[in-house]
Design a protein around this motif. Structure first.
Motif, mmCIF file in Angstrom:
data_model
loop_
_atom_site.group_PDB
_atom_site.id
_atom_site.type_symbol
_atom_site.label_atom_id
_atom_site.label_comp_id
_atom_site.label_asym_id
_atom_site.label_seq_id
_atom_site.Cartn_x
_atom_site.Cartn_y
_atom_site.Cartn_z
ATOM 1 N N ARG A 91 -11.954 -40.346 4.855
ATOM 2 C CA ARG A 91 -12.944 -41.468 5.137
ATOM 3 C C ARG A 91 -13.294 -42.423 4.095
ATOM 4 O O ARG A 91 -13.280 -43.708 4.832
ATOM 5 N N LEU A 107 -15.632 -43.784 12.070
ATOM 6 C CA LEU A 107 -15.385 -42.780 10.759
ATOM 7 C C LEU A 107 -16.223 -41.782 10.337
ATOM 8 O O LEU A 107 -16.238 -40.909 9.946
ATOM 9 N N TRP A 108 -17.596 -42.466 10.382
ATOM 10 C CA TRP A 108 -18.588 -41.805 9.869
ATOM 11 C C TRP A 108 -19.504 -41.197 11.090
ATOM 12 O O TRP A 108 -20.345 -40.394 10.718
ATOM 13 N N PHE A 140 -9.351 -35.963 8.619
ATOM 14 C CA PHE A 140 -10.403 -37.178 8.668
ATOM 15 C C PHE A 140 -11.611 -36.686 8.318
ATOM 16 O O PHE A 140 -12.597 -37.441 8.458
#
Length: 114
Positions: free
Chosen positions: A57, A111-112, A51
């Motif tokens: 992503r 995610l980021w 990931f």
């Protein structure tokens, strides 16, 4: 011509097509995750490495958007078919929209790392 502002697409055909495309994206994402679990070592470090890649992503973000669009169209269809009083339907759709937006922002943050 009557314009429905709560529908995701422009018509029933567009909503149907969005449902099918998002279902394919969600299915591919599920198969990707399943493949990672079956073929690889399932540890925190391996998942973290997977990931951390931009490709995963972006794919996860695409899956998250697809889940939101798919859920919105499904909930909109259920609401318009089964909830007849306008006020109750509006409250239901607003609550669903707010919840989906919250999940989307939360997913992007995860995610980021924002």
């Amino acid at each position: 011509m009557v314009t429905n502002v709560t529908s995701f697409g422009r018509s029933g055909v567009y909503d149907w097509l969005i449902q099918r495309v998002t279902a394919v994206v969600i299915g591919l994402y599920f198969l990707c995750l399943l493949g990672m679990m079956v073929t690889g070592d399932v540890t925190y470090l391996s998942w973290r490495a997977a990931f951390d890649s931009t490709t995963m992503r972006v794919f996860s973000l695409l899956a998250l958007i697809s889940i939101g669009a798919h859920a919105w169209i499904g909930l909109w269809t259920i609401a318009t078919d089964y909830i007849k009083p306008t006020v109750i339907r509006f409250v239901f759709q607003s609550a669903c929209g707010l919840l989906m937006f919250t999940y989307f922002v939360w997913g992007v943050e995860i995610l980021w790392g924002l």
